[in-house]
Each structure stands twice: as C-alpha cells, then as structure tokens.
Design an enzyme around this catalytic site. Sequence first.
Site, mmCIF file in Angstrom:
data_model
loop_
_atom_site.group_PDB
_atom_site.id
_atom_site.type_symbol
_atom_site.label_atom_id
_atom_site.label_comp_id
_atom_site.label_asym_id
_atom_site.label_seq_id
_atom_site.Cartn_x
_atom_site.Cartn_y
_atom_site.Cartn_z
ATOM 1 N N PRO A 131 12.392 21.396 62.189
ATOM 2 C CA PRO A 131 11.091 20.899 62.642
ATOM 3 C C PRO A 131 11.189 19.841 63.737
ATOM 4 O O PRO A 131 10.348 19.776 64.627
ATOM 5 C CB PRO A 131 10.478 20.328 61.360
ATOM 6 C CG PRO A 131 11.078 21.165 60.272
ATOM 7 C CD PRO A 131 12.481 21.447 60.726
ATOM 8 N N GLY A 349 -9.601 46.767 80.837
ATOM 9 C CA GLY A 349 -10.128 46.527 79.488
ATOM 10 C C GLY A 349 -9.295 47.191 78.413
ATOM 11 O O GLY A 349 -9.157 46.661 77.303
ATOM 12 N N GLU A 372 16.528 31.163 71.881
ATOM 13 C CA GLU A 372 17.915 31.065 72.354
ATOM 14 C C GLU A 372 18.023 30.296 73.679
ATOM 15 O O GLU A 372 18.787 30.650 74.568
ATOM 16 C CB GLU A 372 18.557 32.457 72.457
ATOM 17 C CG GLU A 372 18.560 33.171 71.111
ATOM 18 C CD GLU A 372 19.733 34.110 70.917
ATOM 19 O OE1 GLU A 372 20.805 33.870 71.498
ATOM 20 O OE2 GLU A 372 19.567 35.077 70.159
ATOM 21 N N SER A 375 13.214 28.267 78.912
ATOM 22 C CA SER A 375 13.389 28.350 80.363
ATOM 23 C C SER A 375 13.786 26.998 80.940
ATOM 24 O O SER A 375 14.573 26.918 81.893
ATOM 25 C CB SER A 375 12.090 28.833 81.029
ATOM 26 O OG SER A 375 11.844 30.188 80.730
#
Length: 391
Positions: A131, A349, A372, A375
């Site tokens: 966390p 749509g 992993e 960016s």
Amino acid sequence: MSTFELSREHEEFRRSVRDFAEAEIAPYSAQWDRDHHFPVDVVARMGALGLFGLTAPEEYGGAGEDGDFTSLCVAIEEIGRVDQSMGITLEAGVGLGITPLLEYGTAEQRETWLPDLVAGRRLAGFGLTEPGAGSDAGATRTRAVLDDGEWVIDGAKQFITNSGSELTSLVTVTARTGERADGGPELSAIIVPAGTPGFTAEKAYDKLGWHATDTHPLTFEGVRVPEANLLGDRGRGYAQFLATLDDGRVAIAALAVGCLQACLDLTVQYAGERQTFGGPIGRKQGVAFRIADLQVMLEASRMLTYKAAAMKDAGAPVKGFKQAAAIAKLYATESAVTGTRIATQVFGGYGFMEEYAVARLYRDAKVLEIGEGTSEVQRMLIARGLGLPVE
C-alpha cells in the site's frame, strides 16, 4: 544490408500459438471479461502447449534449447492479441513466478516447485508492491524475522497477479529482514507456499481491465516458513527483483504489441465495412490517417520489443539490455494506450459498447503503462542510462 526479423522457427511458432489462441481463447474472452472469470482450464491447456516452459531447462519439463526469451515474447504477443488477461497471466506466470526460481533458487527449491509451474499445472506470484511501497520498493514494510529456524512474516502486499486462484502454489514475497551497514533496509525474498497458516489472499480486486486475471491483496500475519525458503542471498531481494523486472518489461512490451495488432486488425476491417455518405469510412483521410498511425506505432513497438528480446537471448551486457528493455516498455505501452483510443474513435459509438472488442482493449491497455515499472520510472531509467543524474 542486414535486417532484423524473427527466425523462420519463431514465425512457425507464432502461427501455432495464434491457431491455439483463435480456437481456445478468442471465442470466450468477452464472456470471461463480463463474468470476471479466471479460466483455469485454459491455463492448463496453455501449459500443455508448452507456453510456460519456453525459458526453462528440459530437466524441469521446459523447452530447453528449443525455447528462448524471444519465443516467450511471441507467445505473449499472440495470446494478448485475443485476450490481454490471458496474456498477462502467461507473462506473470513465467516472468514473476518461474524466472525468480530459475535464477536464484536452490536445486531443492527448483525441483520442488518448477515441474508443476513449467507444466502449467500450478501458478506462482511475486509479492513486491505494498500500500505504501510501489515504485519505491525501499519503503517496504513487510517484515520477516528468524525464529528457531523459521521466518516469521508479517505485512501486506497488493496488486499481486496469480496469487489466489486454485492453481496458485506459492508467492515469493520481499520483506525487511534487517538493516544494511548504511542503515537502509535489508530486503530479502522468501517463498511462501499457498495455504500456509496466516497467509491470506483477500477478495479479488474489481479492476478497470484485465477482468479475467487472478489479482489479490495479500496479508501475512505470523506466517511461518522454513529458513530454507529464502530465495537467493539474504539482503539481495531488491537487486533480484530489479533484474527480474528487466525481463518483465520486455514481456509487457510484447503484450502491448499484441494489443496494438488487435487494434489494427479490428480498425482496418471496420473501416472497410462501415458505410457512411455512400462509401466506407476508410476512404476518409481523417479515419485512414489515424489507422496509418496505428501501423507505424505497431511496427516501431514490435521492433523495439524484439530487439530487446534478442539482446536477452544473446547475453548482451546488462547495462545495454536494461536500457533497451526500458525503451521498449515505455514506447510500446504508451503506444498501446494511444492505439486503443484511436481504435475506439474509429468505431465511434460502437466503440463505446462492451460488445465490441475495442472497448475491452481500451480498458485493458491503461495498466500496461503502470505495471512492472510505470512510464515515469522508465523515463528515469532511460535518462540515467544516458548519464543524467536524475532522481
């Protein structure tokens, strides 16, 4: 003049995986996504095809010299082309489950766990993220203390793939096992078998995408495992994890390539069939040019990915491979997010309707920029590789 391309054997392997994916996964992927269903039977069939053993030695049931890291990337791309959830299940099962055992496990640990993992009969997870400790792995709070020949583990992990299904046999977790000489935390990796008292895979997440994956938060309350369950050297857990992630970044890039290929295939078909103002929408430059952009992103992503994979197979220097892995991961995953947005826009749509695959791809793609190594982390690594003192 030489060109970079996959070998004939790799392309033949691609066709066999694509045939499997089209027959065994594609017809059912939308339903699995709707039901948030993890298809354990398909994992077993992927194992029977040898997909989990592409980087493993023959002694554990793997492909041995007939397989390599490039083959794994091909398999991940082709599975991910029809179902990103199954693609990441394969990627994590090998990259985060099998690879750490292959690279750092003792002979006994490998003999105990690898045959079932390589065969796809079982899965393993890797518990790093917490966390309060994601990209900042040094902030790990999970602790492991030696007591009478056993590690006693307390803490929590989150966002852990392949960690709570009926196939899960173990999770390797990173934990603080002491302090380094410089006062920093000593992090080690420890194998925790599924079913160990005190180890709980909590309720599966309700995720934006990857609905058919097995992903859980984990808790450890007084979990006791033998001292021999230490994976690799004590205090080297963080370094082992970083090396593991280098491979994983290339594999995630391959998953992004599969996503881009699916977007291109779907939009080309749709733009040729959808009629407006007396003709197909593909004759409109506003549509055709965006699809052309998709082709460019796909080709560039694929080249970067398989260049990095080839470097891995050739045993390239770590520094060069690390840079290539970060570049491939950054470009391919950000391209996948852009590509799914383009594909959804081309469908108009209909692209907003869950009955169309582009909607699922749109949801699935975002996490590729996060898992992993985000960016932002990739940009940091690339900048450091250039010699910049970035923090």
